[in-house]
Scaffold this motif. Sequence first.
Motif, mmCIF file in Angstrom:
data_model
loop_
_atom_site.group_PDB
_atom_site.id
_atom_site.type_symbol
_atom_site.label_atom_id
_atom_site.label_comp_id
_atom_site.label_asym_id
_atom_site.label_seq_id
_atom_site.Cartn_x
_atom_site.Cartn_y
_atom_site.Cartn_z
ATOM 1 N N LEU A 8 6.978 -14.174 3.175
ATOM 2 C CA LEU A 8 7.746 -14.831 2.112
ATOM 3 C C LEU A 8 7.060 -14.670 0.766
ATOM 4 O O LEU A 8 7.701 -14.472 -0.271
ATOM 5 N N LEU A 9 5.720 -14.727 0.788
ATOM 6 C CA LEU A 9 4.974 -14.549 -0.452
ATOM 7 C C LEU A 9 5.195 -13.147 -1.008
ATOM 8 O O LEU A 9 5.415 -12.962 -2.206
ATOM 9 N N PHE A 10 5.164 -12.145 -0.124
ATOM 10 C CA PHE A 10 5.408 -10.779 -0.566
ATOM 11 C C PHE A 10 6.796 -10.646 -1.194
ATOM 12 O O PHE A 10 6.968 -10.046 -2.252
ATOM 13 N N ALA A 12 8.678 -12.996 -2.504
ATOM 14 C CA ALA A 12 8.806 -13.764 -3.740
ATOM 15 C C ALA A 12 8.201 -13.023 -4.923
ATOM 16 O O ALA A 12 8.731 -13.032 -6.038
ATOM 17 N N LEU A 13 7.072 -12.334 -4.696
ATOM 18 C CA LEU A 13 6.417 -11.645 -5.799
ATOM 19 C C LEU A 13 7.100 -10.336 -6.163
ATOM 20 O O LEU A 13 7.042 -9.882 -7.298
ATOM 21 N N GLY A 14 7.757 -9.712 -5.170
ATOM 22 C CA GLY A 14 8.594 -8.551 -5.427
ATOM 23 C C GLY A 14 7.856 -7.404 -6.070
ATOM 24 O O GLY A 14 6.707 -7.129 -5.795
ATOM 25 N N ASP A 15 8.546 -6.714 -7.018
ATOM 26 C CA ASP A 15 8.033 -5.484 -7.600
ATOM 27 C C ASP A 15 6.846 -5.698 -8.515
ATOM 28 O O ASP A 15 6.200 -4.749 -8.936
ATOM 29 N N GLY A 16 6.549 -6.936 -8.846
ATOM 30 C CA GLY A 16 5.425 -7.192 -9.727
ATOM 31 C C GLY A 16 4.101 -6.758 -9.136
ATOM 32 O O GLY A 16 3.099 -6.702 -9.834
ATOM 33 N N TRP A 17 4.073 -6.392 -7.841
ATOM 34 C CA TRP A 17 2.829 -5.985 -7.193
ATOM 35 C C TRP A 17 2.409 -4.571 -7.529
ATOM 36 O O TRP A 17 1.265 -4.219 -7.413
ATOM 37 N N SER A 18 3.325 -3.712 -7.861
ATOM 38 C CA SER A 18 2.996 -2.301 -7.982
ATOM 39 C C SER A 18 1.916 -2.057 -9.017
ATOM 40 O O SER A 18 1.038 -1.225 -8.838
ATOM 41 N N THR A 19 1.911 -2.799 -10.099
ATOM 42 C CA THR A 19 0.885 -2.640 -11.123
ATOM 43 C C THR A 19 -0.477 -3.065 -10.592
ATOM 44 O O THR A 19 -1.487 -2.412 -10.823
ATOM 45 N N THR A 20 -0.491 -4.168 -9.810
ATOM 46 C CA THR A 20 -1.742 -4.650 -9.221
ATOM 47 C C THR A 20 -2.351 -3.582 -8.331
ATOM 48 O O THR A 20 -3.551 -3.338 -8.362
ATOM 49 N N ALA A 21 -1.500 -2.907 -7.535
ATOM 50 C CA ALA A 21 -1.998 -1.875 -6.631
ATOM 51 C C ALA A 21 -2.658 -0.752 -7.406
ATOM 52 O O ALA A 21 -3.673 -0.198 -6.998
ATOM 53 N N GLN A 22 -2.103 -0.389 -8.553
ATOM 54 C CA GLN A 22 -2.682 0.678 -9.348
ATOM 55 C C GLN A 22 -4.041 0.278 -9.916
ATOM 56 O O GLN A 22 -4.915 1.097 -10.097
ATOM 57 N N GLN A 23 -4.206 -1.023 -10.208
ATOM 58 C CA GLN A 23 -5.408 -1.460 -10.895
ATOM 59 C C GLN A 23 -6.579 -1.742 -9.952
ATOM 60 O O GLN A 23 -7.721 -1.521 -10.309
ATOM 61 N N GLN A 305 1.354 -3.754 2.554
ATOM 62 C CA GLN A 305 1.195 -4.958 1.738
ATOM 63 C C GLN A 305 0.032 -5.777 2.295
ATOM 64 O O GLN A 305 -0.106 -5.930 3.506
ATOM 65 N N TYR A 306 -0.810 -6.294 1.394
ATOM 66 C CA TYR A 306 -1.970 -7.060 1.850
ATOM 67 C C TYR A 306 -2.513 -7.907 0.709
ATOM 68 O O TYR A 306 -2.084 -7.803 -0.441
ATOM 69 N N ILE A 307 -3.493 -8.760 1.052
ATOM 70 C CA ILE A 307 -4.220 -9.566 0.079
ATOM 71 C C ILE A 307 -5.588 -8.911 -0.117
ATOM 72 O O ILE A 307 -6.312 -8.689 0.857
ATOM 73 N N ARG A 312 -5.715 -11.304 -4.423
ATOM 74 C CA ARG A 312 -4.482 -10.901 -5.085
ATOM 75 C C ARG A 312 -3.603 -10.094 -4.140
ATOM 76 O O ARG A 312 -4.106 -9.258 -3.380
ATOM 77 N N PRO A 313 -2.295 -10.278 -4.170
ATOM 78 C CA PRO A 313 -1.392 -9.489 -3.334
ATOM 79 C C PRO A 313 -1.240 -8.067 -3.874
ATOM 80 O O PRO A 313 -1.198 -7.846 -5.076
ATOM 81 N N VAL A 314 -1.184 -7.108 -2.953
ATOM 82 C CA VAL A 314 -1.070 -5.690 -3.316
ATOM 83 C C VAL A 314 0.024 -5.057 -2.477
ATOM 84 O O VAL A 314 0.151 -5.335 -1.283
ATOM 85 N N THR A 315 0.834 -4.193 -3.095
ATOM 86 C CA THR A 315 1.818 -3.396 -2.382
ATOM 87 C C THR A 315 1.592 -1.932 -2.707
ATOM 88 O O THR A 315 1.408 -1.563 -3.870
#
Length: 661
Positions: A8-10, A12-23, A305-307, A312-315
């Motif tokens: 559910l957390l994944f 809810a956060l949706g596409d906003g994760w893609s930037t986190t994964a890059q960083q 997808q993981y923490i 921080r959540p990452v996709t």
Amino acid sequence: MKWALIALLFVALGDGWSTTAQQSDPIRVEQTVNPTQIVVRGTGSPATATVTLTLSGPAVSGAPIDLILILDRSASVELELVKGIARAFVEHLASDDKVGIVSFADHAQLDLALTADKAKALQTIDGLTEGAQTALGDGLMLGINEMTTNGRANAVKLIVLPTDGVSNVGQDPSMQIPRAVEKQLPIFPIAITQAARRQLLSEMAQRTNGAFFASFGDDALESVMKRANRSVAGRFIQITHTLPGYLNYEGATHNEPMVNLGRNVTQLTWQVSLLFQGEVWQSQYSISAEQEGALALNQEPSSVQYIDIQGRPVTMALPAVTIQVGRGSGQQPGGQQPGQPGGQPPQPPGGTNQSPTAKVKFTPESPLAGDAIRFDASESSDPDGQITKYEWDWTNDGTFDESFTEPTALHPFGSAGEFTVKLRVTDNTNATAETTVTVKPAQGLRARAAVTTDFKSDPTVPVWMSYYIDDSVVTDEEVRDANARFAADVFIPGTQYRLTSDDVEAVIQINQLAKLVAKYQDVSVAQTDGYVKVGNFVPEVGQHYVKEAFLRGPVVFDRPPVLLYDIDEAGKLKLAGVRFISTEASSKLFQITGWPNHAASAHFEDGTEQAAAAITNAPLKNSQGSPLAFWHPTLYGLSVWVNIVNPKGLFASTNPEVKQP
């Protein structure tokens, strides 16, 4: 429930994760397919391909881990729970880490010496069987011995002990705590029942600078790994691979996914709770195709997808992979075969010489250093003539060392390692073809090398030991006496000698050796365990049964490579003793030094041998024309008469009581 909340957390956060994964992405994701070309299912072969999905944690920056698992398999514990804990630790190790396995029930045994082979470790764990009583102290002793003998100087050493702490046979486990303290080996006991002896296990952990866990979970696993400076790269990992409708899931051989079938789609999902630094998680599964073309393996959603380590959540998207799919050679509409108009096979141009094909195989498939390896090129062929010459480059340095008109050749490698051998074949028109094969001889000895009858001299036995072995038996009472004298720092009676911890360990090992090999009184048990009859009965030595696997690696007291059998008046074999074999002149076991030796020799297939100081001095055939089988360096042998009293002494090379009737 936990995974549902994470999902559910994944969402809810949706596409906003893609930037986190890059960083901040410490996990590497790979997806490969093999072969890269298949045919439509039902039209030929290959009809399936294997997809390998790999998650890799960041590289380990510190020391490797040497882990000893001491596993309780007595009747008072749930063995499957113990196995599950052991598997969890093995699966989270990195490639440079090593694991050894000791188990205990009615007696303790070393099931697996320290190794980097995780697959072998998991296989060993799966093969454990339940016993009755609990020899916890003996299990601790074997675990400490293995770490002391084979542990690497540069490794972080850990001992994990899932148990209920009960000990009702063998030595007192508390006697092993000082040894672990002295050798700086932290012990991590894990209670596996509510009735576990927590006081003993807690004391064991505290005194050895380990930690005690009242139950097993991710926190216990993470705490132990943290001691080796291994941090978690990702938590609550969920992997999703969505197969397009034109691909079929055909099953998994490793880490099977959950499979959800939809309309024109198949979704595969995996859940991984933790991934550590240096760890590699992998799943392998097969697919087939329903149509031709360059087909993409993934359809949205296909992601990981993981923490991450910072919470921080990452996709991450699965890598884009394509497979080429054609149509096989099965019958097609109209009766024609693919690529053959009118059903006629293509014709080669006339009058053109075709080159030969070079192929080579070798035996034994798992050679040892010193083996005369037989290379066989008889499967090489020439489509329009015949092969007239076979040339061999044993070092792949560009120079062909030997040339024959026959397709077979013998060649030994004197050391362990990886060697590339090149073969060149020439046909009757001087056309050539080449191929190479890689040979990886391992360090070790062949069984026949252990059967030498001229270990005539006797080794050097320390004077103090006669107090314990004067009757050729070391009893449990004598073990307790040695421990007490060491703890109190008092003399051996009649001497001015005080025992060291290594001396006490030697006394314990002699006592344990007799117990460990007692089961081999029945020779069929020895054969079941991998010992093979080699050679004939030798007066004053006995009939040899050899376990070749124990001739590899360092000498370990509970891995005797040779069992020696006497023959009673009824003609039945009875265990007399054991023999250890080493290639090191400085070998020491039970504090016994100066082992008798047998000169370096070449052994031939007809059973004969002749002295050969080096592999380069070993002829490929003896004077009777028999081919070389193997060569061995100078061997050192130590006999221990654990089952028949030897009037010449416990460690004498021969025993006058061993007589063939």
